[in-house]
Design an enzyme around this catalytic site. Structure first.
Site, short mmCIF file in Angstrom:
data_model
loop_
_atom_site.label_atom_id
_atom_site.label_comp_id
_atom_site.label_asym_id
_atom_site.label_seq_id
_atom_site.Cartn_x
_atom_site.Cartn_y
_atom_site.Cartn_z
N CYS A 1 0.84 -1.21 0.00
CA CYS A 1 0.00 0.00 0.00
C CYS A 1 0.87 1.25 0.00
CB CYS A 1 -0.92 -0.01 1.22
SG CYS A 1 -1.98 1.45 1.34
N GLN B 1 -19.01 -8.93 13.42
CA GLN B 1 -17.58 -9.10 13.25
C GLN B 1 -17.14 -8.58 11.88
OE1 GLN B 1 -15.20 -10.08 15.25
NE2 GLN B 1 -16.22 -11.12 16.94
N CYS C 1 -2.86 -1.43 9.11
CA CYS C 1 -2.02 -2.40 8.38
C CYS C 1 -0.53 -2.18 8.64
CB CYS C 1 -2.30 -2.32 6.88
SG CYS C 1 -4.02 -2.56 6.44
N ASP D 1 -17.87 -13.16 25.69
CA ASP D 1 -17.12 -12.44 24.64
C ASP D 1 -17.11 -10.95 24.99
OD1 ASP D 1 -15.86 -11.58 22.37
OD2 ASP D 1 -17.47 -12.13 20.98
N TYR E 1 -22.29 -10.86 27.06
CA TYR E 1 -21.84 -9.84 26.09
C TYR E 1 -22.25 -10.32 24.69
CZ TYR E 1 -18.84 -8.89 30.16
OH TYR E 1 -18.38 -8.66 31.43
N CYS F 1 -7.61 1.88 -0.70
CA CYS F 1 -7.51 1.13 0.55
C CYS F 1 -7.69 -0.36 0.25
CB CYS F 1 -8.57 1.59 1.55
SG CYS F 1 -8.47 0.73 3.13
N CYS G 1 -10.75 -10.37 22.16
CA CYS G 1 -9.93 -9.66 21.17
C CYS G 1 -8.70 -9.05 21.83
CB CYS G 1 -10.75 -8.58 20.46
SG CYS G 1 -11.43 -7.33 21.57
N GLU H 1 -26.72 -8.75 27.37
CA GLU H 1 -26.00 -7.65 26.70
C GLU H 1 -26.43 -6.33 27.31
OE1 GLU H 1 -23.98 -5.07 24.56
OE2 GLU H 1 -23.62 -7.21 24.31
#
Length: 472
Positions: free
Chosen positions: A74, A303, A83, A402, A332, A175, A429, A353
């Protein structure tokens, strides 16, 4: 190596990768975390931050480039904040991510661990995202050549925020994160707005008509465009401009599934508390996974790597190993994607949630898929999971959790310990906060499996799924 008065250290060997995509070097016994480097580089470093136990630095001149390096694909690499690992081969990225998971658990959890399973790679390493958010700005990031030329330049930009310079926007030409028509839509809107003399947003004065652009795509080929206008759009003379831009988008891209807009007069860009107005098409796009369909609205969470999300959910389902008789709590739960994905294998799934709008989406997805054994509740999880709730819903045999990057609230961890479900599947994550929570759960649980999943190629981010079993 010599340290100069202007904070430059010369000819420093870069040793290895560390957390958050940084590399480690040493100078006179001090640890230095280096951005934008690769193990094997030898570089002059400029110190950007001094802490008691470590320094941070960026390379300003390379004496030797690592044999591990590849040419970034890129043109914006090195300036754009995304990135950041393009200069590292993908195979090595996967190794570093897997090691990152192992390091976090060894350093933070400090409990007996199984071997970390081989990371699940992403089949697509470019154009894998289904959502991108771009910012309009009247303060474009200027290159050194543009600054030194003293020539008049167009300072309007539509692109991404520069790291550590939030009011500066890098104008993006192409992009590699989202498939077409993402680039085509962004460039068309930018060209039309500049040709018509539209004002771009100023994050300091909070003036300007055009504020943000959100593009969502789905694996079914559907596309959503959301244009966020600033408070200037409330002026009577701005209404024809708003209509003209939306009309241009509709005409230039007639196959859009959804075209929506927001007028946001606040001082921040978040629009979850704003009214989203449908201009053309449907107020949502559809996603699919196996025989399930999911409605994704402007404010829905889904996601951002659809293909890898399928691998992630398959991993969760395999670890849960449901036999059809279990009551499952999905904490969650968001829009209920995991809950609905495992529902066929369970007796009952209870999703919890704290975002009411997400729970509403979850209930819509239940209706779309004709699922009858899931129920969803909105509220603060640490307050909701009380004795009366558990009494009404039943004790869980399996808990799936999660949480966001900060991990679970300590009170939620204590609740899980008191519930004593035979099995917990923890999706994260952020392996660092996941490892912290695992350490807190260690009194009653042991870790059986650790499975990293690469959701974001060319970044240091890694998703991890852990299986915990109640101790005998």
């Amino acid at each position: 190596m010599k340290t100069k008065k202007n904070n430059i250290i010369q000819a420093v060997p870069i040793e290895r990768m560390a957390a958050e995509g940084k590399c480690i070097a040493h100078h006179e016994g001090r640890v230095i975390f280096v951005n934008q480097a690769a193990p094997g580089d030898v570089a002059d470093l400029r110190i950007t931050r001094r802490k008691k136990q470590y320094w941070e630095a960026v390379p300003i001149h390379f004496h030797q480039l690592s044999a591990q390096r590849v040419v970034p694909f890129c043109e914006h690499f090195g300036t754009c904040g995304g990135c950041k690992w393009q200069h590292i081969p993908y195979e090595l990225q996967l190794q570093y991510k897997q090691q990152q998971v192992a390091d976090h658990f060894q350093r933070i959890a400090k409990v007996p661990l199984p071997p970390v399973s081989p990371i699940l790679p992403s089949e697509q390493t470019q154009y894998y995202r289904n959502k991108l958010e771009f910012a309009f700005s009247c303060k474009r990031w200027l290159s050194r050549e543009e600054i030194e030329s003293n020539e008049e330049v167009d300072k309007n930009a539509l692109g991404f925020h520069i790291p550590q310079n939030f009011d500066k926007i890098l104008d993006i030409h192409h992009c590699y994160l989202q498939p077409e028509p993402s680039n085509a839509i962004r460039l068309s809107i930018d060209a039309f707005a500049k040709a018509q003399g539209y004002t771009y947003y100023d994050a300091v004065t909070h003036r300007g008509l055009l504020r943000t652009l959100t593009l969502r795509t789905s694996s079914l080929g559907q596309v959503m465009v959301i244009v966020q206008f600033g408070g200037d759009a409330l002026e009577p003379e701005a209404l024809p401009q708003v209509e003209a831009l939306l009309g241009h988008i509709k005409h230039a891209f007639p196959h859009l599934t959804s075209l929506q807009y927001i007028i946001n007069a606040k001082k921040n860009d978040t629009y979850y508390d704003q009214n989203v107005i449908l201009y053309h098409g449907e107020p949502y796009i559809m996603e699919a996974m196996e025989d399930l369909k999911f409605r994704v609205s402007a404010k829905s969470f889904y996601q951002t790597n659809s293909a890898q999300a399928y691998k992630l959910y398959q991993t969760v389902r395999a670890m849960a190993d449901l036999q059809g008789k279990e009551t499952v709590y999905d904490l969650y739960t968001g829009t209920g994607t995991i809950a609905n994905f495992v529902a066929k294998q369970a007796k009952k799934v209870v999703g919890v949630e704290y975002v009411e709008e997400a729970v509403e989406d979850a209930r819509v997805n239940v209706s779309i898929n004709h699922i009858s054994n899931t129920s969803f509740f909105a509220g603060d999880i640490k307050e909701l999971l009380r004795e009366d709730f558990v009494w009404a819903q039943g004790l869980p045999e399996v808990i799936i959790t999660d949480p966001p990057r900060v991990g679970m609230h300590p009170e939620v961890v204590q609740t899980l310990l008191s519930l004593g479900a035979p099995k917990i599947v923890y999706v994260s994550c952020n392996p660092a906060t996941q490892a912290r929570d695992m350490g807190l759960l260690a009194n009653r649980y042991e870790i059986k499996k650790l499975q990293p999943v690469d959701m974001f190629p060319h970044t240091h981010h890694v998703e991890n799924v852990a299986l915990l079993a109640l101790k005998a």
